[in-house]
Design a protein around this motif. Structure first.
Motif, mmCIF file in Angstrom:
data_model
loop_
_atom_site.group_PDB
_atom_site.id
_atom_site.type_symbol
_atom_site.label_atom_id
_atom_site.label_comp_id
_atom_site.label_asym_id
_atom_site.label_seq_id
_atom_site.Cartn_x
_atom_site.Cartn_y
_atom_site.Cartn_z
ATOM 1 N N VAL A 48 0.130 -1.013 0.123
ATOM 2 C CA VAL A 48 0.092 -0.298 -0.116
ATOM 3 C C VAL A 48 0.771 1.462 -0.390
ATOM 4 N N MET A 49 1.947 1.105 0.085
ATOM 5 C CA MET A 49 3.143 2.052 0.947
ATOM 6 C C MET A 49 3.255 2.392 -0.298
ATOM 7 N N LYS A 50 4.081 1.526 -1.320
ATOM 8 C CA LYS A 50 4.154 1.419 -2.482
ATOM 9 C C LYS A 50 3.133 2.611 -3.488
ATOM 10 N N THR A 51 1.981 2.067 -3.328
ATOM 11 C CA THR A 51 0.969 3.115 -4.456
ATOM 12 C C THR A 51 0.992 3.976 -3.825
ATOM 13 N N ARG A 52 1.517 4.906 -2.847
ATOM 14 C CA ARG A 52 1.966 5.894 -2.611
ATOM 15 C C ARG A 52 3.252 6.538 -3.484
ATOM 16 N N MET A 53 3.952 5.608 -3.844
ATOM 17 C CA MET A 53 5.406 6.257 -4.347
ATOM 18 C C MET A 53 5.077 6.893 -5.522
ATOM 19 N N GLN A 54 5.651 7.911 -5.691
ATOM 20 C CA GLN A 54 5.540 8.556 -7.579
ATOM 21 C C GLN A 54 7.209 8.703 -8.085
ATOM 22 N N PRO A 55 7.540 8.505 -9.097
ATOM 23 C CA PRO A 55 9.111 8.884 -10.090
ATOM 24 C C PRO A 55 8.524 10.344 -8.745
ATOM 25 N N ILE A 56 9.752 11.049 -9.074
ATOM 26 C CA ILE A 56 10.152 12.528 -8.352
ATOM 27 C C ILE A 56 10.420 13.161 -9.731
ATOM 28 N N GLY A 57 10.502 12.863 -10.170
ATOM 29 C CA GLY A 57 10.611 13.224 -12.311
ATOM 30 C C GLY A 57 9.074 14.052 -12.483
ATOM 31 N N ALA A 58 7.959 13.134 -11.550
ATOM 32 C CA ALA A 58 6.965 14.068 -12.267
ATOM 33 C C ALA A 58 6.860 16.076 -11.710
ATOM 34 N N ALA A 59 7.601 15.653 -11.006
ATOM 35 C CA ALA A 59 7.607 17.213 -10.091
ATOM 36 C C ALA A 59 8.953 17.972 -11.227
ATOM 37 N N TRP A 60 9.037 17.305 -11.806
ATOM 38 C CA TRP A 60 10.500 18.118 -12.853
ATOM 39 C C TRP A 60 9.652 18.751 -13.837
ATOM 40 N N LYS A 61 8.609 17.563 -13.965
ATOM 41 C CA LYS A 61 8.211 17.698 -15.755
ATOM 42 C C LYS A 61 8.172 18.673 -16.450
ATOM 43 N N LYS A 62 7.944 19.845 -15.533
ATOM 44 C CA LYS A 62 7.174 21.261 -15.715
ATOM 45 C C LYS A 62 8.628 22.489 -15.992
ATOM 46 N N LEU A 63 9.559 21.491 -15.740
ATOM 47 C CA LEU A 63 11.594 22.061 -15.277
ATOM 48 C C LEU A 63 12.026 22.575 -17.098
ATOM 49 N N THR B 178 13.878 8.280 -8.924
ATOM 50 C CA THR B 178 13.814 7.260 -8.206
ATOM 51 C C THR B 178 12.377 8.080 -7.186
ATOM 52 N N GLU B 179 11.978 7.180 -6.808
ATOM 53 C CA GLU B 179 10.423 7.399 -6.243
ATOM 54 C C GLU B 179 10.530 8.048 -4.709
ATOM 55 N N LEU B 180 9.112 8.558 -4.559
ATOM 56 C CA LEU B 180 8.956 9.305 -3.164
ATOM 57 C C LEU B 180 7.483 9.271 -2.686
ATOM 58 N N ASP B 181 7.105 9.951 -2.149
ATOM 59 C CA ASP B 181 5.583 9.074 -1.513
ATOM 60 C C ASP B 181 5.135 10.683 -2.482
ATOM 61 N N ARG B 182 4.000 10.827 -2.773
ATOM 62 C CA ARG B 182 3.278 11.589 -2.978
ATOM 63 C C ARG B 182 3.205 12.996 -2.610
ATOM 64 N N GLN B 183 2.745 13.085 -1.005
ATOM 65 C CA GLN B 183 2.620 13.361 -0.464
ATOM 66 C C GLN B 183 3.751 14.104 -0.198
ATOM 67 N N VAL B 184 5.075 14.015 -0.425
ATOM 68 C CA VAL B 184 6.342 14.861 -0.302
ATOM 69 C C VAL B 184 6.134 15.528 -1.718
ATOM 70 N N LEU B 185 5.933 14.571 -2.247
ATOM 71 C CA LEU B 185 5.946 14.769 -3.785
ATOM 72 C C LEU B 185 5.262 16.572 -3.798
ATOM 73 N N GLU B 186 4.504 16.887 -3.722
ATOM 74 C CA GLU B 186 3.227 17.431 -4.091
ATOM 75 C C GLU B 186 4.311 18.842 -3.207
ATOM 76 N N LEU B 187 4.760 18.638 -2.135
ATOM 77 C CA LEU B 187 4.857 19.271 -1.391
ATOM 78 C C LEU B 187 6.474 20.237 -1.909
ATOM 79 N N ILE B 188 6.777 19.478 -2.305
ATOM 80 C CA ILE B 188 8.487 20.156 -2.941
ATOM 81 C C ILE B 188 8.486 20.715 -4.397
ATOM 82 N N ARG B 189 7.453 20.474 -4.894
ATOM 83 C CA ARG B 189 7.040 20.942 -6.241
ATOM 84 C C ARG B 189 7.954 22.197 -6.414
ATOM 85 N N ASP B 190 7.008 23.535 -5.539
ATOM 86 C CA ASP B 190 7.067 24.959 -5.332
ATOM 87 C C ASP B 190 8.568 25.038 -5.305
#
Lengths: 798, 147
Positions: free
Chosen positions: A303-318, A342-354
């Motif tokens: 279940v934890m894994k389902t929350r993981m997303q690659p950090i590239g998702a936060a980099w797409k706009k760059l 590199t994967e991390l929790d989607r919640q963290v991902l949202e918070l570091i995007r900006d």
């Protein structure tokens, strides 16, 4: 909003992000056939879907964009930066329309003829002046914010949807036909919308291609088509080089959160069962329980894994951001990204995007020199901004580095003094690295001018706060002329953290383990003792003074009276280090963090709550908020370099200090050189006038001050006085007892925010408060001024 | 004419009603963990079948005297506001009443502010008045601050 439109919005937002970055890639390398195909396909899909949904404005823009892209694809038109800019403009326009669609459910009114005619003109090979097209400001958020969704497994952009019929090539027609015969998509869990679309499908289509009509008309549903294209790729032999087909479905975040709750509850129940079974002799349950335990653990992991997303998702706009920056600033910038997977929790991902976006922008704007300057310096003309991410322990480390000019140490130093963050003398004694860290101070901006791109209020202090809020740390390293590197270290997930369960004031609390550096046992028989400076508690730890915060009293809990062995948890938040005094350290536990209800959000000292194995709820302490309670004490630096600096100054001069007692508490000290004379006078000789004390001293009235306002002078016996002289006047400070004159190194460790005290230092093994002589001299001067005109302030000094 | 279900409950002797559709469950608030530094209305947080529920004391929220020591064990009704789970701690739960919307009256104007903002209306029952509470304003942090 219509379900179909909602789905379309989510899906398109994703496609557009891909288009943005692909276009930048394409501009850099126009001969890259695969990239162009990919872009073409994405724009085409958008166009196709718009047709079904009756979104005429969108369709027209997408169609014009597609036509232009088609010309590039056929090789009939050369790819120029102007052309790419124009395509980007059309993407922006699409985003704008989508944004309106998201808000109202309908396409906003407006005219795209200007843009379309330019696109058409370009497609026909005519000259186009694109200056007239204003880039559209698109809000920096996902197009479809009201329907949070997460794609469980990222689908490779190469495996995008098949083409819409009409302009398809023979190969693609056949592919679609094959897809129709491979009904993987029939297993779609939500078949209803598909049926609807099928019914609608023939209407917007003009070209009679009945065979492909039905299967391809299903395009608005992302999953079946992805599955179908997967099957198709397998059938055709993937021309992109055998990229593994990823099957995925969309699941709403709510469902995942619900699953997470269920699993954590299950973990708790398992823990309870295990506890019961341990206390029993008959072990018939033992084996199945063990099995249950393992399964639960695995389930939790999954279940934890389902929350993981690659950090590239936060980099797409760059890539797009850097491209625009590079045009606007006239700098050549290469963006290098490493470790996108590199994967991390989607919640963290949202918070570091900006914060990430801000820092990349900063690096490009402030960090990199203009191209001419780089060439003049003999550097490569292209500046480089590099992003790298990797796992390290339970953390993800993100590095943002540039090969620009580095931070301007001199200017930051000036700024620190200007803003009153430190005195000039203090600044002079700091290492470059210490100076650089001040860019994280609130409101600190070294930008000489506010550019369009940065300096708009969001400073590095906000970045730091955001990162610290999720238990992360940020540091930087800058070398003049070579560039700056920011290193961010954040926990992989916020949902499950290891915590220490501590007891204080009769209650249990959880402290996230990531911020606990060490535990120190104190108490009567322990090696370490808690000492008091005035009311502040400190702990001597390896010759350093650690400011302490007592958890029980801070939380206004009934003080635990029993003389428990007490623990000090050495806590590090960012650069600050302090000790948290607790009565007991009970356990370490993996806790599932749950947010507090909004009614409790004003209690900032708790970051959340969790349920322990015994079913009880404990509150999770926020080490960051607690550190505020440690007061304005000097941040104890932790870096090696600082340690060295301290050691160096310690090897410097020994200072003669006068130790004395005044007003109780810790002994006080003042450098002997400041003292003009020590006097022991009879207490009766002190004259008191309207609440102020003075002494007839060498023919003049000398004001007598006391160290703190809370205690008076002696009424009888001998009153010891320290006499100080300022410029032309004298004053005395009344003390209880002069203790000693010693020679020692003066290392002021803590600077409490109290007037008259410079700080605290360990002198001959004792913690002493160091007096701020200037403070008292000023007060003495004020006393004189009250008594007599300023020009008469002549006392024979010494 | 529309009929609505109300869960009726008592706090400090007064009869209150809450829209039954808003009430998730009724439970005994046990195993409360107090939240230091929080507002006095907060009785604590507790674990209700894996959910963390914030218990809010209705007596304190309404400015009533504390529960007498010999009173029976209090009950709580489970409510959800802004996606957060709350338990409103009350003295007892009576019954579920079906009441006609037409008999619903606006609250009188002379109520103390603390009451006025959490009351949506009043039903005149045969024996006594039933005061209808708005769980939203009752448990909303912004309203709590104002109180």
């Amino acid at each position: 909003m219509d379900d179909l439109i909602a789905e379309f919005l989510t899906e398109t937002a994703e496609s557009l992000e891909v288009v943005d970055s692909e276009l930048v890639k394409f501009e850099a390398n126009p001969n890259e056939r695969k990239t162009l195909d990919n872009i073409f396909r994405l724009v085409h899909t958008i166009k196709g879907t718009c047709g079904f949904l009756g979104l005429g404005r969108l369709e027209a823009v997408a169609h014009a964009g597609e036509t232009l892209l088609g010309r590039f694809r056929d090789g009939k038109l050369e790819v120029t930066p102007t052309a790419v800019t124009l395509v980007l403009h059309s993407i922006d326009r699409i985003k704008l329309i989508l944004n309106g669609l998201e808000q109202t459910g309908n396409e906003p009114d407006g005219d795209d003829d200007d843009l379309i005619s330019q696109l058409e003109a370009m497609a026909e090979g005519r000259e186009v002046a694109i200056e007239t097209v204003q880039p559209v400001q698109v809000p920096d958020r996902p197009i479809n914010a009201d329907i949070p969704e997460v794609v469980i497994a990222e689908v490779k952009p190469e495996l995008e949807r098949p083409l819409r019929p009409g302009e398809v090539s023979l190969d693609e027609l056949e592919a679609a036909f094959l897809a129709a015969e491979a009904p993987d998509w029939m297993s779609d869990p939500e078949p209803e919308p598909v049926a609807e679309i099928k019914a609608e499908a023939p209407k917007p289509e003009t070209k009679p291609e009945p065979k492909v009509e039905a299967p391809v008309a299903v395009a608005p549903k992302a999953e079946p088509v992805e599955a179908a294209s997967g099957a198709l790729a397998a059938a055709l032999g993937d021309e992109n080089g055998g990229i593994a087909t990823t099957q995925s479905i969309r699941v709403s975040v709510d469902v995942l959160e619900g699953l997470m709750t269920l699993v954590s509850e299950m973990v708790l129940t398992r823990n309870q069962l295990l506890q019961i079974s341990r206390n029993r002799e008959d072990s018939a349950f033992a084996t199945p329980l063990q099995r249950l335990s393992t399964l639960t653990g695995e389930l939790q992991d999954s279940v934890m894994k389902t929350r993981m997303q690659p950090i590239g998702a936060a980099w797409k706009k760059l890539p797009r951001l850097v491209r625009d920056l590079s045009h606007e600033l006239g700098k050549k910038i290469d963006l290098i990204m490493e470790g996108e997977g590199t994967e991390l929790d989607r919640q963290v991902l949202e918070l570091i995007r900006d914060p990430l976006t801000h820092m990349v922008r900063n690096s490009a704007d402030h960090g990199l020199e203009p191209t001419e300057e780089r060439i003049a310096l003999g550097k490569p003309a292209n500046g480089q901004v590099k992003l790298a991410a990797f796992h390290e322990g339970g953390y993800i480390v993100i590095r943002i580095s540039d090969n620009g000019r580095g931070l301007n140490t001199a200017r930051i130093r000036e700024k620190i003094v200007e803003k009153g963050l430190a005195t000039r003398a203090e600044v002079e004694g700091m290492s470059d690295q210490q100076i650089h860290r001040y860019i994280f101070a609130p409101g600190f901006s070294t930008a000489a001018k506010v550019t369009n791109l940065s300096g708009r209020g969001v400073g590095m202090d906000v970045v730091r706060t955001n990162i610290e809020q999720i238990g992360g740390q940020i540091d930087l390293n800058s070398i003049a002329g070579q560039g700056t590197t920011f290193t961010i270290k954040i926990p992989l997930t916020l949902a499950i953290v290891s915590a220490l369960i501590v007891g204080a004031g009769g209650q249990k609390f959880a402290v996230p383990q990531t911020s606990v550096m060490e535990l120190v046992r104190t108490g009567a028989n322990a090696e370490h003792k808690i000492e008091k400076i005035n009311d502040a508690l400190v702990l001597r730890l390896r010759d350093k003074l650690l400011p302490l915060v007592q958890l029980g009293p801070t939380l206004q809990l009934e003080a635990a009276t029993e003389e428990n062995p007490t623990f000090v948890m050495v806590i590090q938040v960012g650069e600050r280090r302090y000790g948290l005094v607790v009565n007991d350290v009970l356990d370490t536990e993996e806790i599932v963090v749950k947010p507090l209800a909004s009614i409790l959000r004003d209690v900032d000292i708790f970051s959340g709550a969790t349920i322990l194995g015994d079913g009880s709820v404990v509150l999770i302490l926020d080490p960051n908020a607690l550190s505020e309670r440690a007061g304005n004490m000097l941040e104890e630096k932790v870096e090696e370099s600082t340690e060295d600096a301290v050691a160096e100054s310690a090897q410097g001069q020994k200072v003669a200090m006068l130790l004395f007692r005044a007003g109780g508490g810790a002994p006080k000290a003042v450098e002997l050189e400041h003292i003009t004379r020590l006097e022991h006078i009879e207490a009766e000789k002190i004259e008191r006038m309207d609440g102020r004390a003075a002494l007839q001293y060498r023919g003049k009235l000398m004001p007598i001050l006391n160290v703190a306002d809370t205690y008076g002078f002696k009424e009888q016996d001998i009153q010891p006085l320290l006499v100080f002289t300022g410029e032309g006047y004298a004053m005395a400070l009344a003390v209880d007892e002069i203790v000693d004159v010693v020679e020692d190194f003066l290392n002021i460790e803590l600077s409490p925010d109290r007037p008259g005290v410079r700080g605290t230092a360990v002198i001959t093994g004792r913690a002493c408060e160091i007096l701020d002589v200037d403070h008292y001299l000023l007060r003495g001067l004020a006393e004189h001024a009250r008594r007599q005109p300023a020009q008469d302030l002549i006392t024979e000094a010494a | 004419m529309s009929i609505r279900d109300y869960v009726t409950l008592r706090v400090g002797g007064q009869l209150f009603g809450v829209d039954a559709a808003r009430v998730h469950d009724v439970f005994h608030p046990r195993g409360l963990t107090p939240v230091p530094l929080s507002r006095t209305e907060i009785a604590g947080v507790l674990n209700l079948r894996g959910r963390i529920v914030t218990a809010v004391c209705a007596r304190r929220r309404l400015g009533l005297s504390p529960r007498p020591a010999d009173a029976p064990e209090p009950l709580a009704i489970g409510l959800e506001v802004h996606g957060d789970s709350y338990g409103l701690v009350i003295d007892s739960v009576d019954e579920v009443l079906k009441l006609d919307d037409e008999k619903f009256h606006a609250p009188p104007g002379n109520l103390p502010p603390r009451w006025a903002e959490v009351i949506v209306g009043v039903y005149q029952l045969e024996k006594e008045l039933l005061i209808v509470l708005d769980p939203h304003t009752l448990l909303d942090a912004a309203h709590l601050k104002a109180a």
